[in-house]
Motif scaffolding. Structure first.
Motif, short mmCIF file in Angstrom:
data_model
loop_
_atom_site.label_atom_id
_atom_site.label_comp_id
_atom_site.label_asym_id
_atom_site.label_seq_id
_atom_site.Cartn_x
_atom_site.Cartn_y
_atom_site.Cartn_z
N LYS A 1 -4.64 9.81 0.08
CA LYS A 1 -5.31 8.75 0.81
C LYS A 1 -4.71 7.39 0.44
O LYS A 1 -3.96 7.26 -0.52
N SER A 2 -5.05 6.37 1.22
CA SER A 2 -4.54 5.03 1.00
C SER A 2 -5.01 4.48 -0.36
O SER A 2 -6.19 4.57 -0.68
N TYR A 3 -4.08 3.90 -1.10
CA TYR A 3 -4.40 3.36 -2.42
C TYR A 3 -5.39 2.19 -2.32
O TYR A 3 -6.33 2.11 -3.10
N PHE A 4 -5.17 1.30 -1.34
CA PHE A 4 -6.04 0.13 -1.21
C PHE A 4 -7.22 0.37 -0.28
O PHE A 4 -8.30 -0.17 -0.50
N ALA A 5 -7.01 1.14 0.79
CA ALA A 5 -8.07 1.30 1.79
C ALA A 5 -9.17 2.26 1.36
O ALA A 5 -10.27 2.21 1.88
N LYS B 1 -11.62 3.58 -11.09
CA LYS B 1 -10.79 2.38 -10.97
C LYS B 1 -9.37 2.76 -10.56
O LYS B 1 -8.91 3.88 -10.79
N ARG B 2 -8.70 1.81 -9.89
CA ARG B 2 -7.32 1.99 -9.46
C ARG B 2 -6.36 1.63 -10.59
O ARG B 2 -6.60 0.68 -11.33
N VAL B 3 -5.27 2.37 -10.70
CA VAL B 3 -4.21 2.05 -11.66
C VAL B 3 -2.89 2.06 -10.88
O VAL B 3 -2.47 3.10 -10.37
N TRP B 4 -2.29 0.87 -10.76
CA TRP B 4 -1.05 0.73 -9.99
C TRP B 4 0.08 1.55 -10.62
O TRP B 4 0.15 1.64 -11.84
N ASP C 1 0.83 -1.21 0.00
CA ASP C 1 0.00 0.00 0.00
C ASP C 1 0.86 1.26 0.00
O ASP C 1 1.97 1.28 0.55
N GLN C 2 0.30 2.30 -0.63
CA GLN C 2 0.92 3.60 -0.62
C GLN C 2 -0.16 4.64 -0.87
O GLN C 2 -1.34 4.32 -0.97
N GLN C 3 0.22 5.88 -0.95
CA GLN C 3 -0.74 6.96 -1.11
C GLN C 3 -1.17 7.10 -2.57
O GLN C 3 -0.43 6.74 -3.49
N ILE C 4 -2.40 7.61 -2.77
CA ILE C 4 -2.85 7.99 -4.11
C ILE C 4 -2.11 9.26 -4.50
O ILE C 4 -2.16 10.28 -3.80
N LEU C 5 -1.43 9.21 -5.62
CA LEU C 5 -0.57 10.31 -6.03
C LEU C 5 -1.19 11.18 -7.12
O LEU C 5 -0.82 12.35 -7.26
#
Length: 279
Positions: A102-106, A128-131, A72-76
């Motif tokens: 905010k947390s990328y996964f949480a 949607k999330r993009v790693w 996990d890391q922050q949304i950038l």
């Protein structure tokens, strides 16, 4: 003379002393024989495998949580996409920027979707999330069909909404009526508009009064009063009279009342001018 005879033989061990009052019943029974028999019937291999599976199943959520925590890391960054008329790309990006850091996964993507869909112009938001640390948001705007009562807009799906900038919708028909009858007004407007095209007439608006009376407005400014009953038949009668008698004099017509059984009443623009008070 007595002779002493010594007879040698194997010694016989003495009998063990018996307890008084006890009677010998044979060899003592094994106290754990039943338990051993039960344990012997247990399929220990299957039990071991089952226990291993249960243990692994219990460890999967724990391991997954530890893995996600480590990754996990922050949304950038947040990317907003879509075709916008009423909305602003900058305003949407500013609104979505609240989730940066905010947390990328949480972070719950449903919360972001719900927050964006509260905006008047937004019909739907797909998030949607993009790693490794980016969100992509696709926005679909509401498509305005017409202006509604009190300056609101009605979408093509029949939804009434009140954006702060309704004028950006441009030139649209004007519909009016009780809010709970919006679908009825839309259906009637579409039906009439499609028929008017065949006679070279443009549709400008339709009003449904509270008591149920309909009034049609053409793009040339003519009002057609249709009333409450037999609206479809009265509309057809108006079209017939217009095609046969009024098409050549359309610029002189101000208002048409189709609530008559055998024809229509025409109000001419000259009549309106003569009825106006002189200053």
């Amino acid at each position: 003379m007595l002779e002493t005879l010594l007879i040698r033989g194997r010694a016989v061990p003495p009998e063990p002393p018996r307890r008084r009052g006890a009677t010998s019943m044979g060899p003592e029974r094994d106290r754990f024989g039943v338990l051993k028999a039960v344990l012997a019937t247990v399929p220990w291999l299957q039990v071991g495998l089952g226990a291993t599976v249960v243990l692994l199943a219990a460890m999967v959520p724990w391991g997954t949580d530890r893995l996600l925590t480590a990754m996990d890391q922050q949304i950038l960054a947040v990317d907003v996409r879509g075709e916008f008329v009423g909305e602003s790309q900058v305003a949407l990006e500013r609104a979505a920027g609240a989730w940066i850091g905010k947390s990328y996964f949480a972070t719950d993507l449903a919360d972001i979707k719900a927050e964006l869909e509260r905006r008047p112009w937004v019909a739907s938001a797909a998030v949607k999330r993009v790693w490794p640390g980016r969100l992509e948001i696709d926005i679909r705007e509401k498509k305005p069909l017409a202006y509604w009562t009190d300056g609101r807009l009605v979408s093509r799906s029949g939804e009434l909404f009140s954006p702060p900038n309704p004028d950006v919708a441009g030139k649209l028909p004007r519909l009016a009526g009780p809010d709970e009858r919006v679908r009825d007004v839309i259906d009637m407007a579409r039906s009439m508009s499609d028929q008017l095209v065949g006679y070279g007439l443009g549709f400008a608006g339709l009003t449904l009064e509270q008591r149920g009376a309909w009034t049609l407005t053409l793009s040339n400014g003519i009002e057609v009063v249709l009333g409450r009953d037999q609206v479809a038949q009265r509309f057809e009668r108006f079209v017939t009279v217009y095609e046969n008698r009024l098409a050549s004099r359309v610029d002189e017509v101000s208002r048409i009342d189709a609530r008559y059984s055998n024809g229509v009443a025409v109000q001419w623009k000259a009549d309106v001018a003569q009825a106006a008070p002189k200053s």
